[in-house]
Structure formats: structure tokens, C-alpha cells
Design a protein around this motif. Structure first.
Motif, PDB file in Angstrom:
ATOM      1  N   ASN A  15       5.244   4.078  -6.382  1.00 48.86           N
ATOM      2  CA  ASN A  15       6.516   4.104  -7.099  1.00 48.86           C
ATOM      3  C   ASN A  15       6.833   2.775  -7.789  1.00 48.86           C
ATOM      4  O   ASN A  15       7.993   2.388  -7.918  1.00 48.86           O
ATOM      5  N   LEU A  16       5.785   2.078  -8.247  1.00 51.14           N
ATOM      6  CA  LEU A  16       6.001   0.779  -8.906  1.00 51.14           C
ATOM      7  C   LEU A  16       6.813   0.906 -10.182  1.00 51.14           C
ATOM      8  O   LEU A  16       7.513  -0.029 -10.589  1.00 51.14           O
ATOM      9  N   GLU A  17       6.721   2.082 -10.828  1.00 48.90           N
ATOM     10  CA  GLU A  17       7.463   2.236 -12.088  1.00 48.90           C
ATOM     11  C   GLU A  17       8.965   2.147 -11.870  1.00 48.90           C
ATOM     12  O   GLU A  17       9.722   1.883 -12.812  1.00 48.90           O
ATOM     13  N   ASN A  18       9.422   2.353 -10.628  1.00 49.58           N
ATOM     14  CA  ASN A  18      10.854   2.258 -10.331  1.00 49.58           C
ATOM     15  C   ASN A  18      11.185   1.069  -9.439  1.00 49.58           C
ATOM     16  O   ASN A  18      12.266   1.022  -8.852  1.00 49.58           O
ATOM     17  N   ALA A  19      10.238   0.120  -9.319  1.00 46.19           N
ATOM     18  CA  ALA A  19      10.470  -1.054  -8.473  1.00 46.19           C
ATOM     19  C   ALA A  19      11.477  -1.991  -9.131  1.00 46.19           C
ATOM     20  O   ALA A  19      11.452  -2.196 -10.345  1.00 46.19           O
ATOM     21  N   LYS A  20      12.362  -2.569  -8.316  1.00 48.58           N
ATOM     22  CA  LYS A  20      13.424  -3.406  -8.868  1.00 48.58           C
ATOM     23  C   LYS A  20      13.417  -4.836  -8.340  1.00 48.58           C
ATOM     24  O   LYS A  20      13.887  -5.736  -9.002  1.00 48.58           O
ATOM     25  N   ARG A  21      12.932  -5.039  -7.137  1.00 45.67           N
ATOM     26  CA  ARG A  21      13.072  -6.356  -6.526  1.00 45.67           C
ATOM     27  C   ARG A  21      11.856  -6.626  -5.658  1.00 45.67           C
ATOM     28  O   ARG A  21      11.420  -5.755  -4.919  1.00 45.67           O
ATOM     29  N   PHE A  22      11.317  -7.856  -5.731  1.00 48.36           N
ATOM     30  CA  PHE A  22      10.090  -8.180  -4.995  1.00 48.36           C
ATOM     31  C   PHE A  22      10.300  -9.374  -4.069  1.00 48.36           C
ATOM     32  O   PHE A  22      11.123 -10.263  -4.338  1.00 48.36           O
ATOM     33  N   ALA A  23       9.530  -9.377  -2.980  1.00 49.50           N
ATOM     34  CA  ALA A  23       9.436 -10.543  -2.108  1.00 49.50           C
ATOM     35  C   ALA A  23       8.020 -10.585  -1.574  1.00 49.50           C
ATOM     36  O   ALA A  23       7.336  -9.553  -1.494  1.00 49.50           O
ATOM     37  N   ILE A  24       7.552 -11.789  -1.215  1.00 53.52           N
ATOM     38  CA  ILE A  24       6.173 -11.928  -0.751  1.00 53.52           C
ATOM     39  C   ILE A  24       6.109 -12.974   0.349  1.00 53.52           C
ATOM     40  O   ILE A  24       6.833 -13.975   0.322  1.00 53.52           O
ATOM     41  N   ASP A  25       5.301 -12.700   1.362  1.00 55.21           N
ATOM     42  CA  ASP A  25       5.073 -13.623   2.468  1.00 55.21           C
ATOM     43  C   ASP A  25       3.570 -13.850   2.543  1.00 55.21           C
ATOM     44  O   ASP A  25       2.810 -12.930   2.826  1.00 55.21           O
ATOM     45  N   ILE A  26       3.140 -15.082   2.269  1.00 51.49           N
ATOM     46  CA  ILE A  26       1.706 -15.383   2.231  1.00 51.49           C
ATOM     47  C   ILE A  26       1.359 -16.324   3.374  1.00 51.49           C
ATOM     48  O   ILE A  26       1.841 -17.456   3.437  1.00 51.49           O
ATOM     49  N   GLY A  27       0.546 -15.826   4.299  1.00 54.12           N
ATOM     50  CA  GLY A  27       0.105 -16.639   5.422  1.00 54.12           C
ATOM     51  C   GLY A  27      -1.270 -17.212   5.170  1.00 54.12           C
ATOM     52  O   GLY A  27      -1.763 -17.227   4.039  1.00 54.12           O
ATOM     53  N   GLY A  28      -1.904 -17.662   6.252  1.00 55.85           N
ATOM     54  CA  GLY A  28      -3.216 -18.278   6.114  1.00 55.85           C
ATOM     55  C   GLY A  28      -4.292 -17.298   5.698  1.00 55.85           C
ATOM     56  O   GLY A  28      -5.246 -17.671   5.004  1.00 55.85           O
ATOM     57  N   SER A  29      -4.160 -16.013   6.094  1.00 50.23           N
ATOM     58  CA  SER A  29      -5.190 -15.039   5.749  1.00 50.23           C
ATOM     59  C   SER A  29      -4.630 -13.709   5.251  1.00 50.23           C
ATOM     60  O   SER A  29      -5.365 -12.921   4.667  1.00 50.23           O
ATOM     61  N   LEU A  30      -3.328 -13.451   5.486  1.00 49.94           N
ATOM     62  CA  LEU A  30      -2.735 -12.172   5.106  1.00 49.94           C
ATOM     63  C   LEU A  30      -1.558 -12.358   4.168  1.00 49.94           C
ATOM     64  O   LEU A  30      -0.769 -13.296   4.309  1.00 49.94           O
ATOM     65  N   THR A  31      -1.454 -11.452   3.220  1.00 50.78           N
ATOM     66  CA  THR A  31      -0.306 -11.408   2.306  1.00 50.78           C
ATOM     67  C   THR A  31       0.504 -10.153   2.613  1.00 50.78           C
ATOM     68  O   THR A  31      -0.052  -9.079   2.824  1.00 50.78           O
ATOM     69  N   LYS A  32       1.835 -10.321   2.654  1.00 50.65           N
ATOM     70  CA  LYS A  32       2.735  -9.191   2.874  1.00 50.65           C
ATOM     71  C   LYS A  32       3.686  -9.107   1.686  1.00 50.65           C
ATOM     72  O   LYS A  32       4.443 -10.041   1.429  1.00 50.65           O
ATOM     73  N   LEU A  33       3.619  -8.002   0.989  1.00 48.08           N
ATOM     74  CA  LEU A  33       4.434  -7.797  -0.205  1.00 48.08           C
ATOM     75  C   LEU A  33       5.548  -6.807   0.118  1.00 48.08           C
ATOM     76  O   LEU A  33       5.330  -5.814   0.810  1.00 48.08           O
ATOM     77  N   ALA A  34       6.745  -7.085  -0.395  1.00 47.15           N
ATOM     78  CA  ALA A  34       7.877  -6.179  -0.200  1.00 47.15           C
ATOM     79  C   ALA A  34       8.526  -5.900  -1.546  1.00 47.15           C
ATOM     80  O   ALA A  34       8.623  -6.788  -2.392  1.00 47.15           O
TER      81      ALA A  34
END
Length: 767
Positions: A15-34
Motif C-alpha cells: 500500500n505504498l501508493e497511499n503511504a503518508k508518513r515514514f520513520a526508520i530505525d537503523i541498527g548495526g545489522s538490521l533496518t526497521k522501516l515504519a
């Protein structure tokens, strides 16, 4: 870059076509996207025909329409940093909403990847404090996901034992183990402080792991799982020949980490060294956590961070340490979604103007991958997927949910009667049962949308998705928290909605409602002819016979499909004769000789015969006694359960025929409210706030719960502060046999809270 996304990208970044707001948490080996999106999906609506106007020619009670509705959804995706450029390219290519100008970022890698993110997405990176994001995320999951926290017990039948979240989540201790250890005391949504920490977790740095072990951290844990620390560590018995009784030290207790390696001139297996290292770190962290918990009088201690991440080896060693140092008084608690906490918190910081905490959110099982074990004996398909992408999706509920004010002890209330995570025999049966019923569900889904040519294709996609969920739960029964009949039903409803089948039983409900209404007056008149004593038993029998008409039970749906003439009287004859499997009717009858109840809250079940010929006559009798009645029905569709919208129409039609119901509605002695649920089961800790307010205002002193889903699979052991009736017919042969009964056995359980006068009723069955 030759890294490829294993799952189809559009199944990950949905549903990226309706995405409005992003946040990202980048650690030493893993990325978490919201990110936040608006989701357009179909909902089933009912509208009453105007029988006094031009629509009077219609012989149907109401019409069904499928409408588009827009709701809010939160998406959280976790993947390895090696995929970050590929993922950013995919997001850039599919991002439509150009209003988004900023992406909130947290984590140690936010600075490292800042330029790449801004270049790829054209968004300004706004960095947020890592600890603040972590706490906000932790508060959010504890508040919104009932089975978020669990205790890990190695070698138990169920290694993951999920805890019911206390209604008040504060205060608690969060021990975050990453590059170092931070110990944080959390007292409220915005009040927390770092009260301690340690650099001990810095020991397994990448440099150390590669220089000695030649392993990454995950590989180190795999190595440790095969090791024997006793060949490296010096134990108490190695020094004293056994235990040291006067000090309370057992012989197997570690006296010196790596003690044997310091005195022996030989090479030790790397597996044993890795296990020793892990024990040393875990024991020190566990002791620190216990000391701080005792110092601040905290009983809830949650562990998270890179060191944990669902690894059985680390969870076991932390658990052992906590149990040892607190003598079992404090449990080590872990979180299903601890890897997402930073991303969730960063998102919440960026969405403060929308105040997302004013809403309740629910995990969408159809779009979430669930908790995946990373143990060495995991099957290869799961291990491959756990190393690439994991997803969590949460849907916003438009109504506020609160606990039922009549729960005797909300902190100990557990909705589900049987935990299938722990009961292997029951788990295998119910997983088979739900898979066996799939064909029927698919057929009814297609039949509910006869004018849509693409319905069969969508129904087939539903089948594949739900079957995949069932297969996952066979291998990982803890994936979505405690596995229960309720969670299996809810997962199926989520998958149906995912493919735009909002109400597969709509046509069946419409037909059965129309038919049952034609017999209503006849049923009421027959009851009125009975003497008072005979009428009370007939009313209870009517509710029970009506409850037979449950399309969610395969034994019943097979009968209803093969014999369209099967009706109310036939259902009465199917019921077992008294004494019932659970039979508290005599106690209920004696209570009816006393003063009327002030107000009865009735959680209803099925459409058609159940609600019209079973429940409404029972309600009618309560009204005639002077008892006010609140009828609570589902907010949204589930199986053939009656919804609040349908019940409003049905009751209006009945009121036109019946002056007792008419006056009850007019004088507001009969009230219809939404339960806040869209499930065949019932969680009394998550009810519509309007319902809870009404219960309190009307001084409700009787709760009636009807049906297998609401009164057997859930709430059989629920303790209330007022009188309660739990009524159901067992419509599953396997369950009936397990309970010591037979198909169509009856459960009629009348309970009076402790301290109030009552006659004894033996209501115990081996659930």
C-alpha cells in the motif's frame, strides 16, 4: 548489488501508493522501516427497506450493499542492512504521495545512511533520540497487543508462555541490551529515566567475534547452542568437590567464567568458549537487572535489544539468571515485537499532531509475519525467511475499547479457555478442523458476491493465504501469541477481509432472518400459553435450540445445507435431555422466584432462528419481569453472527408486531449496542466504551453470554462481580467427546459471585 528480495516486494512494502508518513530505525545489522497508510477495503452494510413506500413490493427485510471504506494502517518492516539500497529504490519507484517531506530516523545507523536515504527518497532525515523512541514503542505494543510479552521456558511443552498484559502497564523496567546495556525505569507515557547500565555487552563485539570465533553474532549464538560451558567454566563442585551447603551454593553453579581455560594448557572447542561467553554476559546482566528491580520495587522486567531478538539461547540464559538471583520472585519477560520498538517510537514522534495514542490499534494477522524462532532446528524455509524480511501491520480501530467494568479481577482475566500452544493434541485437531473447513468458507465467500466475476480468483488467494498461516502455526504455534480457537477464527476473518470478502455469510443471514421472522408471533403465543414454571424452561430451551443454528460449526452447516427444512422444532429435539452436561438450571429457576434483576447485559450470537426465536423471547420475559436489557452484538461481521446493524432492523420489525418489545425500545428499557468486536469469540477486556459506560450507568447485575465461541472457547472461566449465565450447545463431536458429552450436549452455567447467597451448582467440565 546482487542481494534480491526473497518475498515479492509488493507483499512486503504494501500500500505504498497511499503511504503518508515514514520513520526508520537503523541498527548495526538490521533496518526497521515504519509508515502509515490509508487502506481502502470493502465493508458490508445493511439498509432496511421502506415497507410503507415504493419498496413495499419487496419480500426481503433489508438489502445488503458492499461499500468502500477507508481505514488507517501502520506498517513495520524489518530487514538486513544489506538490503537497504534495494528497498529504498523500490519505495522510491512506488511512492505516490509527494506531501511527505520528512522521514524520522533513530538508531546508531541513522547517521551512516542519512545521505543515502535523502538521495534515494528525496526526504529530509530528522533524527530522534534513540531511548525516547524505544520507550514510546514499548508502551505502544504493551498497550495495543494483548499477547505481546512472554516468558521463555526451555524444554517445556510450550517454550513461549504469553502473559496477559496488565490493564495498567506502568511502572516497569526495560533492560535494553545492544552495544552496551541500558536499564530504564518507565513510570508513565512520558516519564522515564536511565537508572543504570553496563558495558558488559560490549564483550562480543564484531572485532572479538571475528578475531577469535570467526563468526557474526547470530552465528556465534548458533555455535553456543551446541557448546558445553562446563568444559570451560570452573564450577563450585570443581573447587569443593560438591555443593557449598553453608552458603547455599549448588555444585553446578559457575564459580569462575573461563576458569578452566586459564589453568589448562590446551585448546578448547569454540562451541564451549562461545557458550561460556554467553553465560558470563547473561549472568551479569541478569544480576544487574535484579538488583535494580529490587532497589526500585519493580516486578515487571522486560528485556530487548540486539542481544535478544528471539534467540532461544540468549532468552534461556537470561531467564535462568533472573530466576536464580530473585529465587523465582521476578520473571524475565520478552517481547514479540521488540525489534520494532525504535521504529514504532520514531513513527509516533513524527505523528504527534495526529495523536495516534488516542486510538486503539489491533494486529492484522493477514499482513504480519509473526514471531519466528531462529533456533538451529528450525526448518530451512522459516530460517531463510527470518533472515530477510519480517512484517507487522496494525489497523486502527475507530471505536475506543475498554474492559468490562464487571470483571472481578481485570489483571487476572484470560479470555481463552484453552491455550493450544500448550495443548498439542487440541492444537493438532483444531488446525486440521480449520483447514478441513476451508472449501466451505471459499464457496460461501464466492456465493456472497455473485455479481463480481473476479470473486473466485480472490477467494482462491484467500485460501492460499489462510492455508499458509495454518502451516506456519503448525511449526510455530507461538507466532501470534497464544494460539487459541479465537486467534484461528480471527486470523481467518483478517484474511477474508484482506481479499475483500467482508461478510461471506450475508446472504445466508438475510435468508434465515426473513424466514425466522415469519414464525416469531407463533413462537411467542405458544410460550404465553404455558404456565410460568413451564415457560421458564421452554425459554431456556429456546435459546439453546436457536444456538444450534451456527454456520461456523461444520456438523451444523452440513445438516443445514443437506436439509433446508431443518428448523426450530427439529433443533429442540436434537438437544440432550436433562440433566445437561453442565446443568445449573434448577439454581437459575430458584433465582427467578426472587426479585427481578435491575439490568441484564446479553452478548448475543447468531442471526436467524437464534436471535429471533431464541433470544428475543427470553429478553421479552426479562422485560416483563421489570428487568432492563442491553443487547450487545458484533460491530462487524463474523460467520453468521448477527451484527448491530442487522439487529437494529430486526428489532424494529419485531417491535411492529410485539407491544412488549415496542414499549421496551420506546422507554429505553431495551437498548441495542455494539460490542466493539468483529469476532465469533469475546474478549471482555476489549469492549466498546459506549457499552461499558451503559453497563455502569444502568447498574447491570446480570451478564448473559451465549454460544460456543463466547461462552466455551472464551469466558468459560471468566469471573464477574455480578450474576452470570453462560449458555451454549456443543456442536463439535471432538470437543463434546473431550468434555465427556456428545454432539448437541448443553452447557448451562449459572454463577453467583463469592459472598452472595446461592445454591451450589456443579459446573465443572474438563476443558
Amino acid at each position: 548489488m546482487d542481494k534480491s528480495i526473497i518475498l515479492p516486494p509488493d507483499e512486503i512494502f504494501r500500500n505504498l501508493e497511499n503511504a503518508k508518513r515514514f520513520a526508520i530505525d537503523i541498527g548495526g545489522s538490521l533496518t526497521k522501516l515504519a509508515y502509515y497508510s490509508t487502506v481502502q477495503h470493502k465493508v458490508a452494510k445493511v439498509r432496511s427497506f421502506d415497507h410503507t413506500a415504493k419498496e413495499a413490493h419487496s419480500d426481503k427485510l433489508y438489502e445488503i450493499s458492499v461499500q468502500e471504506e477507508v481505514t488507517a494502517r501502520l506498517h513495520f518492516i524489518k530487514f538486513e542492512n544489506t538490503y537497504i539500497e534495494t528497498c529504498l529504490d523500490f519505495i522510491k519507484d512506488h511512492l505516490v504521495n509527494t506531501e511527505t517531506k520528512v522521514i524520522k530516523a533513530t538508531g546508531g545507523g541513522a547517521h551512516k545512511f542519512k545521505d543515502l536515504i535523502e538521495k534515494k527518497l528525496g526526504l529530509k532525515v530528522d533524527k530522534e533520540d534513540e531511548m525516547t523512541c524505544l520507550i514510546k514503542g514499548c508502551n505502544f505494543v504493551l498497550r495495543n497487543i494483548p499477547h505481546e510479552a512472554f516468558v521463555y521456558t526451555k524444554h517445556a511443552d510450550s517454550e513461549f508462555r504469553f502473559q496477559t498484559t496488565h490493564p495498567d502497564i506502568f511502572p516497569y523496567l526495560l533492560v535494553n541490551i545492544g552495544s552496551g546495556v541500558s536499564i530504564v525505569k518507565v513510570e508513565s507515557e512520558d516519564k522515564f529515566e536511565r537508572i543504570g547500565g553496563s558495558s558488559i555487552a560490549n564483550l562480543p563485539t564484531p572485532a572479538l567475534m571475528f578475531s577469535y570465533f570467526g563468526q557474526r553474532f547470530d552465528e556465534l549464538l548458533q555455535l553456543a547452542s551446541k557448546g558445553q560451558h562446563t568444559s570451560v567454566d570452573m564450577l563450585v563442585k570443581d573447587i569443593y568437590g560438591g555443593s557449598y551447603g553453608s552458603l547455599g551454593l549448588t555444585g553446578d553453579l559457575i564459580a569462575s567464567s573461563f576458569g578452566k581455560s586459564a589453568t589448562a594448557d590446551k585448546e578448547f572447542p569454540k562451541e564451549d568458549m562461545a557458550k561460556s561467553l554467553l553465560h558470563m554476559i547473561s549472568n551479569d546482566i541478569g544480576q544487574l537487572a535484579c538488583l535494580y528491580a529490587k532497589l526500585h520495587n519493580l516486578s515487571r522486567v522486560y528485556f530487548g535489544g540486539f542481544f535478544i531478538r528471539g534467540h532461544p539461547v540468549t532468552m534461556h540464559t537470561i531467564t535462568y539468571s533472573i530466576n536464580y538471583f530473585t529465587k523465582g520472585e521476578v520473571q524475565a519477560l520478552f517481547l514479540r515485537h521488540e525489534g520494532y520498538l525504535g521504529a514504532i517510537g520514531a513513527f509516533l514522534k513524527g505523528a504527534e499532531e495526529d495523536n495516534p495514542n488516542q486510538y486503539r490499534w489491533v494486529e492484522n494477522y493477514a499482513g504480519s509475519s509473526g514471531l519466528m524462532s531462529v533456533s538451529p532446528d528450525m526448518n530451512p524455509m522459516q530460517r531463510a525467511r527470518s533472515g530477510t524480511f519480517d512484517m507487522l501491520e496494525m489497523d486502527r480501530l475507530e471505536r475506543q475499547l475498554v474492559k468490562l467494568p464487571l470483571l472481578q479481577d481485570p489483571s487476572s482475566y484470560i479470555p481463552d479457555t484453552v491455550d493450544l500452544t500448550e495443548d498439542a493434541l487440541a492444537r493438532e485437531y483444531w488446525l486440521f478442523c480449520f483447514e478441513d473447513a476451508l472449501d466451505g468458507v471459499v464457496q460461501r465467500a464466492v456465493a456472497s458476491q455473485p455479481d463480481l466475476p473476479e470473486a473466485p480468483e480472490r477467494a482462491e488467494k484467500f485460501r492460499q493465504k489462510y492455508r499458509h498461516k495454518l502451516q506456519t502455526l503448525r511449526h510455530q504455534p507461538f507466532a501470534y501469541g497464544s494460539l487459541t480457537v479465537r486467534s484461528l477464527l480471527d486470523t481467518r476473518e483478517h484474511c477474508l477481509n484482506e481479499f475483500n470478502f467482508p461478510d461471506p455469510y450475508s446472504k445466508i443471514k438475510q435468508r434465515e432472518n426473513d424466514l425466522a421472522l415469519k414464525y416469531y408471533l407463533k413462537a411467542v403465543k405458544a410460550l404465553e400459553k404455558l404456565e410460568w414454571e413451564d415457560r421458564q424452561l421452554a425459554l431456556v430451551s429456546g435459546v439453546l435450540a436457536g444456538n444450534v443454528f451456527d454456520w461456523g460449526a461444520k456438523a451444523v452447516s452440513d445438516v443445514l445445507e443437506s436439509d433446508p427444512e431443518f428448523g426450530f422444532e427439529e433443533a429442540k429435539r436434537q438437544l440432550e435431555e436433562r440433566p445437561w452436561l453442565v446443568d445449573c438450571y434448577d439454581q437459575w429457576f430458584e433465582r427467578l422466584k426472587g426479585p427481578p434483576h435491575r439490568c441484564a447485559l446479553f452478548f448475543v450470537d447468531n442471526s436467524g432462528v437464534d436471535i429471533i426465536l431464541g433470544v428475543i423471547p427470553f429478553v421479552r420475559e426479562l422485560l416483563s419481569r421489570g428487568t432492563e436489557v442491553v443487547l450487545a452484538s458484533n460491530s462487524g461481521p463474523a460467520l453468521n453472527d448477527v451484527t448491530n446493524g442487522e439487529l437494529q432492523i430486526l428489532t424494529e420489525r419485531i417491535a411492529a408486531m410485539d407491544p412488549v418489545i415496542q414499549s421496551g425500545l420506546r422507554d429505553e428499557r431495551l437498548m441495542l449496542v455494539q460490542s466493539g468486536s468483529s469476532s465469533p469469540c469475546l474478549d471482555l477486556s476489549r469492549l466498546d466504551k459506549v457499552l461499558a459506560t451503559l453497563v455502569r450507568e444502568r447498574k447491570t447485575d446480570l451478564v448473559i453470554i451465549e454460544g460456543m465461541g463466547r461462552a466455551i472457547h472464551t469466558n468459560y472461566y471468566a469471573m464477574l462481580s455480578c450474576e452470570s449465565l453462560k449458555m451454549a450447545v456443543i456442536k463439535n463431536s471432538w470437543l463434546a467427546d473431550r468434555l465427556g458429552g456428545k454432539l448437541f450436549s448443553v452447557v448451562f452455567k449459572y454463577e453467583v459471585p463469592a459472598g452472595k447467597p446461592s445454591q451450589d451448582c456443579s459446573a465443572s467440565i474438563p476443558l
